[in-house]
Design an enzyme around this catalytic site. Structure first.
Site, short mmCIF file in Angstrom:
data_model
loop_
_atom_site.label_atom_id
_atom_site.label_comp_id
_atom_site.label_asym_id
_atom_site.label_seq_id
_atom_site.Cartn_x
_atom_site.Cartn_y
_atom_site.Cartn_z
N HIS A 87 38.85 42.68 38.06
CA HIS A 87 39.52 42.86 39.34
C HIS A 87 41.04 42.77 39.20
O HIS A 87 41.78 43.70 39.53
CB HIS A 87 39.06 41.77 40.33
CG HIS A 87 37.59 41.74 40.60
ND1 HIS A 87 36.91 42.73 41.29
CD2 HIS A 87 36.66 40.82 40.29
CE1 HIS A 87 35.63 42.41 41.40
NE2 HIS A 87 35.45 41.25 40.79
O1 RIB Z 1 37.19 39.24 44.60
C1 RIB Z 1 37.82 39.13 43.34
C2 RIB Z 1 39.12 38.39 43.45
O2 RIB Z 1 38.90 37.07 43.93
C3 RIB Z 1 39.82 38.20 42.09
O3 RIB Z 1 41.20 38.14 42.29
C4 RIB Z 1 39.30 36.88 41.63
O4 RIB Z 1 40.19 36.23 40.71
C5 RIB Z 1 39.26 36.12 42.93
O5 RIB Z 1 40.58 35.61 43.18
#
Ligand code: RIB
Ligand code: CA
Length: 318
Positions: free
Chosen positions: A238
């Site tokens: 992500h």
């Molecule tokens: O949904 C994924 C996000 O939420 C990423 O940034 C992970 O590190 C959490 O912060």
């Protein structure tokens, strides 16, 4: 090469850690500071984790600690995915160093003012620090070039069927960001779930051999097992996706859209409501939503960047 001055706000977090490992070896990005926020784990721990990663990558950027809870809600964390330590249980030396006392939101404003409209914010966690900075410094929007945000989803959610974690934790702050007038690039689940790493690809990265590449592999071991058990092909990168977009936007497809955040819904609080697939368009089309990524190129770029820790030439990656 024209370097992009960036400030990275994050909640390390295994994928935040991976994003910092990458950002530090991307010459196009000129990291001015890292700010930490409560999210995946408490802010005490996200700050320690940022310090540990900075030490691992021999980073020279300052770190400023931020909010310990969302603007108006109680904190929701995700240790079940990131581990109680936020780094997937991987041991990293804790550097003996003092932390600046300046708060994240004050540092965000000060650095934005110094760059006078040229600073890009890359946000990888809940938007609390940005929300506080916007509330405290009314002129901040005019001082920011754009905000590249890992967060949200045009369709679906992870922490609930309607909401992605970073938005869900502090929906009020997130909506302030979408409404503040600064161009936002929403790097949400629509694209990050396509930007996954398989176990084999993770092993290839570890085999690059540098301590940093090995840690990149290690931090994902635990979450990889969980993702495979859920029937996925691998672990979604992500936060690395948002960092790579900031430097190499051509790897991605972006579509202009209006985006607002649900802050009242019983079942949908934290949902990024976009007009991407709606006949009814918002008046303010305030964002670019990433909808696709060239995964092969994305992974090749990640391998090339991490190989730089072992002084391997980019040429080896074609
Ligand atoms: O949904 C994924 C996000 O939420 C990423 O940034 C992970 O590190 C959490 O912060
Ligand atoms: Ca994060």
């Amino acid at each position: 090469m024209k370097r992009i001055p960036v400030l990275i706000d994050c909640d390390p977090g295994v994928d935040d850690a991976a994003a910092l490992l990458l950002a530090n070896q991307i010459p196009e990005l000129d990291i001015q500071a890292v700010t930490t926020v409560a999210g995946n784990v408490e802010v005490e721990q996200t700050t320690v984790n940022a310090q540990k990663i900075r030490s691992l990558i021999n980073g020279t950027f300052p770190i400023y600690r931020g909010a310990e809870k969302p603007m108006v809600r109680t904190l929701v964390t995700a240790p079940e995915f990131h581990g109680a330590d936020g780094l997937g249980g991987v041991f990293l030396e804790m550097p003996q160093e003092s932390m600046p006392t300046e708060k994240a939101w004050d540092a965000i404003y000060r650095i934005a003012k110094a760059y006078d409209g040229e600073l890009t914010l890359i946000t990888l966690g809940p938007l609390t620090n940005i929300g506080i900075a916007l509330a405290k410094y009314r002129e901040l929007p005019a001082l920011l070039k754009r905000i590249v945000m890992m967060g949200g989803a045009a369709v679906g959610g992870n922490v609930t069927p309607a909401a992605e974690f970073n938005i869900y934790v502090d929906p009020e702050a997130a909506d302030m960001v979408f409404c503040c007038g600064v161009p936002v690039v929403m790097c949400g689940l629509d694209v990050t779930m396509q930007a996954y790493l398989t176990p084999e690809e993770t092993e290839e990265i570890g085999a690059l051999g540098s301590p940093q590449a090995r840690i990149f592999r290690e931090i994902f071991q635990d979450s990889m097992k969980k993702c495979l058990a859920w029937g996925r092909k691998g672990v979604a990168l992500h936060d690395p996706a948002a960092v790579l977009y900031a430097a190499y936007p051509d790897l991605f497809t972006a579509e202009k859209a209006g985006v607002r955040v649900e802050t009242k819904g019983m079942l949908t609080v934290g949902k990024t409501v976009t007009d991407l697939y709606s006949d009814q368009k918002f008046e303010e089309r305030n964002a670019f939503v990433l909808t696709d990524v060239d995964r092969a190129q994305f992974l090749k770029t990640i391998r090339m960047i991490l190989a730089r820790y072992g002084n391997q030439s980019d040429a080896a990656f074609g």
